[in-house]
Write an enzyme that holds these catalytic residues in place. Structure first.
Site, PDB file in Angstrom:
ATOM      1  N   LEU A 111       0.889  -1.321  -0.052  1.00 61.86           N
ATOM      2  CA  LEU A 111       0.155   0.083  -0.135  1.00 61.86           C
ATOM      3  C   LEU A 111       0.981   1.057   0.102  1.00 61.86           C
ATOM      4  O   LEU A 111       1.794   1.420   0.851  1.00 61.86           O
ATOM      5  CB  LEU A 111      -0.883  -0.235   1.461  1.00 61.86           C
ATOM      6  CG  LEU A 111      -1.512   1.193   1.500  1.00 61.86           C
ATOM      7  CD1 LEU A 111      -2.734   1.433   0.364  1.00 61.86           C
ATOM      8  CD2 LEU A 111      -2.317   1.127   2.782  1.00 61.86           C
ATOM      9  N   SER A 112       0.493   2.302  -0.996  1.00 63.34           N
ATOM     10  CA  SER A 112       1.537   3.300  -0.942  1.00 63.34           C
ATOM     11  C   SER A 112       2.737   3.188  -0.964  1.00 63.34           C
ATOM     12  O   SER A 112       3.471   2.613  -1.833  1.00 63.34           O
ATOM     13  CB  SER A 112       0.965   4.166   0.122  1.00 63.34           C
ATOM     14  OG  SER A 112       1.496   5.422  -0.187  1.00 63.34           O
ATOM     15  N   TRP A 113       3.582   3.730  -0.198  1.00 68.82           N
ATOM     16  CA  TRP A 113       5.244   3.499   0.177  1.00 68.82           C
ATOM     17  C   TRP A 113       5.575   2.069  -0.081  1.00 68.82           C
ATOM     18  O   TRP A 113       6.428   1.327  -0.618  1.00 68.82           O
ATOM     19  CB  TRP A 113       5.494   4.143   1.458  1.00 68.82           C
ATOM     20  CG  TRP A 113       7.062   3.980   1.626  1.00 68.82           C
ATOM     21  CD1 TRP A 113       8.053   4.854   1.325  1.00 68.82           C
ATOM     22  CD2 TRP A 113       7.776   2.869   2.305  1.00 68.82           C
ATOM     23  NE1 TRP A 113       9.071   4.475   1.675  1.00 68.82           N
ATOM     24  CE2 TRP A 113       9.226   3.360   2.187  1.00 68.82           C
ATOM     25  CE3 TRP A 113       7.506   1.653   2.797  1.00 68.82           C
ATOM     26  CZ2 TRP A 113       9.945   2.457   2.762  1.00 68.82           C
ATOM     27  CZ3 TRP A 113       8.420   0.829   3.293  1.00 68.82           C
ATOM     28  CH2 TRP A 113       9.971   1.235   3.245  1.00 68.82           C
ATOM     29  N   GLY A 115       3.816  -0.318  -1.453  1.00 72.26           N
ATOM     30  CA  GLY A 115       3.718  -0.743  -2.994  1.00 72.26           C
ATOM     31  C   GLY A 115       5.201  -0.451  -3.633  1.00 72.26           C
ATOM     32  O   GLY A 115       5.450  -1.455  -4.412  1.00 72.26           O
TER      33      GLY A 115
END
Lengths: 293, 641
Positions: A111-113, A115
């Site tokens: 998720l986000s970072w 990712g």
């Protein structure tokens, strides 16, 4: 009542595991029932948040699925590493962590970072990582950037340390359903999470400096699910589309919502993730892009 | 990165065990790892099974037994200091490490003192010159202390070069220390200068120098310099992050929940501030009154639940007590405003849960260290509300309520430093436990710095695995408000005067507490001096049984039965009435006290059993409908770094 009994009630088990001299706080939920022998799903968190932040998603994923969550070194309950680390180093450390937990093969969701870490893991450990889910994440240094003001807020860990500030900026940086309810973002970040030292956050930021997945996305062999929100100020929606276009065996799922949509609207999005991980996806060799919108 | 652990384990540093399996020998880690899946009991068995490996060393080590024990007791008492409530909180944690070594006004007074006594200084200098000449001629008889492990190598005696180096060092060191005597300073300045001079002298020891220590030279030749490479790696790792002191134990030497903190139980209540652990009964019948343990807020709770056979919690459970224990959350920057009231309220919540789960209207409370201070204030609070009957028995271990005669550290610290320290923690939101670890290490540099300097960096060895040191290295933060409140209590010594402190809106008067209490202190506890702990008997108005255990702060507490050398002292009648059994004067108490063989754990459990109600069948499951088990022990808060 025995310890076993307690485990079956609440199967998430938090503990400290030391890998290469760094003590990491890890939460492990063993797979049961239909998922006993399947690779577990490793959840890679967004920047600066501890593993508790993923709880809304964990609650909605298939109850039998094995899950591993961890605090990145220097964040939450994990020890601060002596030096900044590159993302490739962290990816190698994470595979060592999974091996120590007894999982030589696993799925990964970032998720986000996280990712970014998931993409790095996928290319760096192709035999370990079975399937990849990228949620609200970009391709690193070379991506369609967020607006400067959003980037400025992201540049410090203040929103994780100051609840009032978090409530103020949440709608602006996370978008989606938080536009109308900033306090919800603050609650998500502060409910039960742990806060690490500032240096841990800066290590996380620094690890991504100069890193980009753009050149190697075409090399990924794992089936990949790319998810993104249509109202995500941090990761403009062009990014997931770009990733899906570059990753050979990918599906794209654009949902209505913001950066933390997978947490705030977990009830809608978790089943999509489950379906993908359980192989209910198109033939990987037959490149197929699905867009639900 | 830290895989090179076992094979190079030095026999020199292997301290002799006195009680139970504390130390893992080289093979242990692997065997413990292999038996991981079969549970903790077998890993402890593996630990014991591995000890015969150490047997061949036994004879060679015989001579070292005494030293080993001194070292261990030093380790023990040293490692305990972090658990000391107020002395250390007073530490000027805001100052940089170097600041703490700048003598300031004390240095000026020191110099002035020497100038005032020129003849004494001249005599001392002449004496030093004379001694150094004798050293040069090989006629000096200077020798290190019998128990000084730093110079146990034969070369220090037999090799003329090393012998002269050592003797010169001893002569100069003695002269430097003598100068402090000569300066004729008042107590505070004297303590401060002595601290600085001692630190300098100890740092200058030839054993710390890789070119002057024969043991290190030998090892450098043996390993082709590998020890220094390994040591350099360790040095970089230790000094890159706080606390900037040598690590006393490897980060993966133990695992909480696997080798330590393994008594089975479940978390039955989780609030923002704490988790409440209920331990699984291990006897068919249990005492009806539950027991609530309030651990210190300055370290993790598991000092009372170390390895099997060394766990106080396990012992209590096996004695038929229904044990509940608070596991405090490690506060961070968002919890800056958690003060004494927050923690007091938490104890009340935990009590309510204990009463509710066991269906009782009372609880026995056991406070340790700073936990004991908060619990005592809660006792006074309950007394004020007229709810004192909710506490069936009150026990305190190594807790100082009367700060009148605070420990050695207070000499180094001033009100100004205290104020600066609270200011710093207010800005940061918390007081970092790692800063305290640094301060403490420099208070005992020979045991906590130079010993590990030689072992870790010069010899390139991994520090030995020792559960108490592992616990000690697992530092926690203290919220800014708590820091402020504690310092305020200490500076005003507010618990002694009725009404000087408040708890949850009521004035604290410890004299109102009439519950029977059991108070434990350690005779060698150099931080919570037993005399200070004893003052508690003069504050409470109930019958207070005071028990003086052997050894230091933590060793007094981690004192499992079975150690043939264990003993304690207590008043002869065993009732503990103020005045007769517990006179005001500590020396008088000591002369009339009787010595009892064995651990105070047995005595305490006997005392408790009289006060913890009838026996009844053990509950079928933990928790109840309101307090559902949330997680198995040791819970999640204990893992927060």
């Amino acid at each position: 009542m025995t310890a076993e009994h307690a485990r079956s009630r609440a199967d998430d088990h938090v503990r400290n595991v030391t890998v290469r001299g760094i003590a990491a706080r890890v939460s492990v939920r063993p797979g049961v029932g239909s998922h006993t022998d399947k690779p577990p799903l490793l959840l890679c968190n967004g920047i600066g948040t501890s593993l508790e932040a993923l709880q809304p998603l964990v609650d909605q994923l298939h109850p039998d699925r094995g899950l591993v969550r961890f605090d990145v070194p220097g964040v939450g309950g994990s020890a601060l590493p002596p030096f900044p680390y590159p993302i490739a180093g962290l990816a190698s450390w994470v595979t060592a962590l999974m091996a120590q937990l007894g999982h030589r093969r696993f799925d990964v969701l970032g998720l986000s970072w996280g990712g970014g870490l998931a993409q790095q893991l996928a290319v760096q450990a192709p035999r370990r990582v079975r399937r990849v889910v990228l949620v609200a994440t970009g391709t690193g240094a070379l991506m369609v950037p967020a607006r400067p003001r959003v980037l400025k807020i992201m540049a410090t860990p203040r929103r994780h340390r100051d609840p009032a500030y978090a409530a103020k900026v949440a709608s602006e940086i996370y978008g989606g359903s938080m536009r109308t309810d900033g306090a919800r973002g603050a609650a998500l970040l502060h409910g039960a999470t742990r806060s690490g030292p500032k240096r841990g956050y800066y290590y996380q930021l620094a690890s991504m400096a100069g890193w980009t997945s753009l050149p190697f996305l075409g090399l990924l062999r794992q089936p990949t699910l790319v998810m993104g929100g249509d109202d995500d100020p941090i990761i403009p929606v062009a990014n997931p589309k770009l990733q899906a276009a570059l990753i050979p065996h990918s599906q794209l799922h654009i949902y209505q919502g913001g950066h933390l949509g997978v947490l705030t609207e977990a009830d809608e999005l978790a089943p999509i993730i489950d379906r993908f991980l359980d192989g209910d996806s198109p033939d990987p060799m037959n490149r197929d892009q699905e867009n639900t919108r | 990165m830290t895989t090179a652990a076992g094979p190079v384990r030095p026999q020199k540093t292997a301290a002799k065990k006195s009680t139970g399996p504390k130390k893992k020998s080289p093979g242990t880690k692997e065997s413990a790892g292999r038996t991981k899946s079969t549970g903790s009991s077998s890993s402890a068995a593996a630990k014991r099974a591995a000890s015969p490996e150490a047997a061949p060393e036994q004879t060679a080590e015989h001579r070292r037994d005494a030293e080993g024990e001194t070292q261990e007791s030093a380790d023990l008492s040293a490692s305990t200091a972090l658990a000391t409530p107020l002395d250390l909180l007073l530490a000027n944690a805001s100052a940089s490490p170097i600041r703490r070594f700048i003598p300031g006004m004390s240095g000026v007074k020191f110099t002035a003192g020497l100038v005032r006594h020129p003849r004494v200084v001249a005599r001392r200098t002449a004496g030093l010159a004379y001694e150094l000449t004798r050293v040069g001629l090989g006629r000096s008889r200077l020798a290190p202390g019998e128990k000084d492990r730093r110079f146990s190598e034969e070369a220090w005696v037999k090799n003329p070069v090393f012998k002269r180096t050592l003797q010169s060092y001893l002569a100069v060191g003695a002269a430097a220390r003598g100068l402090v005597d000569d300066a004729g300073l008042d107590w505070g300045d004297d303590q401060r200068m002595r601290f600085i001079v001692d630190n300098l002298v100890e740092a200058a020891a030839p054993s710390n120098n890789p070119f002057l220590n024969p043991k290190v030279i030998k090892r450098t030749i043996d390993t082709g310099g590998g020890n220094l490479v390994e040591g350099g790696r360790r040095f970089v790792q230790d000094f890159a992050t706080a606390p900037r002191v040598p690590s006393m134990v490897e980060a993966d030497a133990f695992e909480v929940g696997r080798d330590i903190a393994v008594t089975p139980g479940a978390v039955v209540l989780r609030t923002d501030v704490f988790e409440l652990i209920q331990y699984t009964p291990q006897t068919p019948k249990v005492r009806s009154v539950p027991m609530l343990i309030v651990p210190p807020t300055i370290n993790k709770y598991y000092v009372i639940d170390l390895a099997e056979q060394r766990s106080l919690v396990e012992y209590l459970v096996q004695s038929g007590q229904q044990v509940f224990c608070i596991s405090w959350r490690n506060p961070d920057v968002r919890h800056a405003d958690w003060g004494l009231d927050t923690y007091g309220q938490a104890i009340l919540e935990a009590m309510k849960a204990c009463e509710d789960i066991t269906g009782q209207d009372k609880t026995a409370i056991f406070g340790i260290c700073s936990g004991g201070m908060i619990a005592s204030m809660v006792m006074a609070h309950l007394a004020d509300l007229g709810e004192q009957h909710r506490v069936a028995a009150y026990s305190l271990a190594v807790t100082v309520l009367d700060q009148e005669q605070a420990g050695v550290t207070s000499a180094l610290l001033s009100h100004k430093a205290a104020a600066a320290s609270t200011q710093a923690s207010r800005e940061k939101g918390y007081l970092d436990g790692r800063t305290l670890a640094e301060i403490f290490a420099w208070l005992r540099p020979n045991d906590l710095i130079w010993n590990y300097w030689v072992n870790n960096y010069l010899m390139g060895h991994a520090p030995k695995a020792f559960d108490i040191l592992y616990w000690n290295a697992d530092s926690v933060r203290m919220s800014a408000a708590m820091h402020r409140d504690f310092m305020d209590l200490a500076i005003r010594n507010a618990l002694v005067t009725p009404g000087a402190a408040t708890m949850l809106g009521t004035k604290v008067d410890l004299g109102q507490v009439t519950t029977d209490s059991y108070v434990v202190a350690g005779i060698a506890d150099h931080l919570c001096k037993w005399e200070s702990c004893y003052q508690t008997t003069q504050l409470f108005n109930g019958d207070t049984k005071f028990v003086l255990s052997t050894s230091g702060h933590i060793a007094a507490m981690v004192n499992p039965p079975g150690n043939p050398k264990a003993s304690f002292q207590t008043s002869p009648s065993g009732r503990g009435q103020k005045g007769t059994d517990n006179p005001e004067d500590t020396q008088k108490w000591l002369t009339q006290a009787v010595k009892v063989k064995g651990s105070w754990w047995d005595d305490w459990v006997e005392w408790l059993s009289v006060r913890s109600g009838e026996e009844r069948t053990k509950p079928r499951k933990l928790g109840n409908a309101t307090y559902q088990p949330l997680d198995e022990a040791p819970g999640t808060y204990v893992h927060d770094r």
